[in-house]
Design a protein around this motif. Sequence first.
Motif, PDB file in Angstrom:
ATOM      1  N   GLU A 114     -36.746  76.243  62.719  1.00 27.00           N
ATOM      2  CA  GLU A 114     -35.340  75.445  63.158  1.00 27.00           C
ATOM      3  C   GLU A 114     -35.224  74.288  62.221  1.00 27.00           C
ATOM      4  N   ASN A 115     -36.303  73.422  62.062  1.00 28.02           N
ATOM      5  CA  ASN A 115     -36.091  72.291  61.237  1.00 28.02           C
ATOM      6  C   ASN A 115     -36.922  72.195  59.734  1.00 28.02           C
ATOM      7  N   VAL A 116     -37.072  73.291  59.351  1.00 30.22           N
ATOM      8  CA  VAL A 116     -37.626  73.514  58.068  1.00 30.22           C
ATOM      9  C   VAL A 116     -37.164  72.805  57.075  1.00 30.22           C
ATOM     10  N   GLN A 117     -37.935  71.859  56.398  1.00 31.28           N
ATOM     11  CA  GLN A 117     -37.709  71.215  55.114  1.00 31.28           C
ATOM     12  C   GLN A 117     -38.077  71.759  53.882  1.00 31.28           C
ATOM     13  N   GLU A 118     -39.022  72.483  53.892  1.00 31.86           N
ATOM     14  CA  GLU A 118     -39.685  73.306  53.019  1.00 31.86           C
ATOM     15  C   GLU A 118     -40.030  74.625  52.972  1.00 31.86           C
ATOM     16  N   LEU A 119     -39.593  75.484  51.995  1.00 28.34           N
ATOM     17  CA  LEU A 119     -39.746  77.071  51.992  1.00 28.34           C
ATOM     18  C   LEU A 119     -41.140  77.332  51.677  1.00 28.34           C
ATOM     19  N   ASP A 120     -41.883  78.230  52.350  1.00 24.74           N
ATOM     20  CA  ASP A 120     -43.250  78.690  51.988  1.00 24.74           C
ATOM     21  C   ASP A 120     -43.125  80.097  52.256  1.00 24.74           C
ATOM     22  N   ARG A 121     -44.279  80.730  51.915  1.00 20.07           N
ATOM     23  CA  ARG A 121     -44.468  82.142  51.864  1.00 20.07           C
ATOM     24  C   ARG A 121     -44.184  82.803  53.349  1.00 20.07           C
ATOM     25  N   ARG A 122     -44.731  81.976  54.418  1.00 23.52           N
ATOM     26  CA  ARG A 122     -44.749  82.353  55.819  1.00 23.52           C
ATOM     27  C   ARG A 122     -43.278  82.490  56.307  1.00 23.52           C
ATOM     28  N   ILE A 123     -42.427  81.498  55.945  1.00 25.48           N
ATOM     29  CA  ILE A 123     -41.090  81.317  56.373  1.00 25.48           C
ATOM     30  C   ILE A 123     -40.376  82.587  55.503  1.00 25.48           C
ATOM     31  N   LEU A 124     -40.885  82.621  54.213  1.00 25.51           N
ATOM     32  CA  LEU A 124     -39.964  83.801  53.351  1.00 25.51           C
ATOM     33  C   LEU A 124     -40.141  85.083  54.083  1.00 25.51           C
ATOM     34  N   LEU A 125     -41.431  85.383  54.442  1.00 23.66           N
ATOM     35  CA  LEU A 125     -41.779  86.717  55.077  1.00 23.66           C
ATOM     36  C   LEU A 125     -40.984  86.980  56.215  1.00 23.66           C
ATOM     37  N   ALA A 126     -40.984  85.831  57.045  1.00 23.83           N
ATOM     38  CA  ALA A 126     -40.525  85.978  58.444  1.00 23.83           C
ATOM     39  C   ALA A 126     -38.859  85.771  58.666  1.00 23.83           C
ATOM     40  N   LEU A 127     -38.265  85.378  57.390  1.00 20.32           N
ATOM     41  CA  LEU A 127     -36.698  85.133  57.271  1.00 20.32           C
ATOM     42  C   LEU A 127     -36.153  86.053  56.382  1.00 20.32           C
ATOM     43  N   VAL A 128     -36.661  86.569  55.353  1.00 23.50           N
ATOM     44  CA  VAL A 128     -36.137  87.274  54.211  1.00 23.50           C
ATOM     45  C   VAL A 128     -36.431  88.737  54.016  1.00 23.50           C
ATOM     46  N   ASP A 129     -35.738  89.684  54.086  1.00 26.87           N
ATOM     47  CA  ASP A 129     -35.845  90.992  54.040  1.00 26.87           C
ATOM     48  C   ASP A 129     -36.244  91.310  52.698  1.00 26.87           C
ATOM     49  N   LYS A 130     -35.383  91.055  51.861  1.00 28.31           N
ATOM     50  CA  LYS A 130     -35.430  91.324  50.145  1.00 28.31           C
ATOM     51  C   LYS A 130     -34.744  90.230  49.304  1.00 28.31           C
TER      52      LYS A 130
END
Length: 153
Positions: free
Chosen positions: A99-115
């Motif tokens: 919810e309050n992410v300030q910085e994009l990292d690999r874990r967040i990318l894998l969790a929220l982005v399909d491609k």
Amino acid sequence: MLRFIDSLPQRDRKVFSYEAQMTRLEEEIQRYKKLELGLYENFVEGIINKAEYTDFRENYRGLIEEKQEAVKRLKREQQDAAAMGSQNRAWVQVFAQYENVQELDRRILLALVDKILIYEDKKVEIVFRYRDEFARAMEAAKNYKDCPLPAVG
């Protein structure tokens, strides 16, 4: 907004009761079975002839089979709805976790982005996970008449 979506009643998108429909169908099945049983008595008493008996019996059996198939379909839909409800809660939990992410990292990318699609003209398209679920939930939230949408911001 995520808390509001998660709080919407399960299957609020279509307000109807599977149980009530199945109960009504079961009652109809029992009624047709009783009518079918009564046919033989009518045949024996000479109220109807053999051709009428056969036609009515086949008609009742067809109706019974049709209602039984409808009950099976409703049970499948009910199971699908229950499964969909738990899936809906799962994606809301994933969104809430970040919810309050300030910085994009690999874990967040894998969790929220399909491609991520990169085109020849250097155009970039990000395809998010849960985009369909999110769109359906937003539409349901907009159409939810009993409770106003919470303030966003």
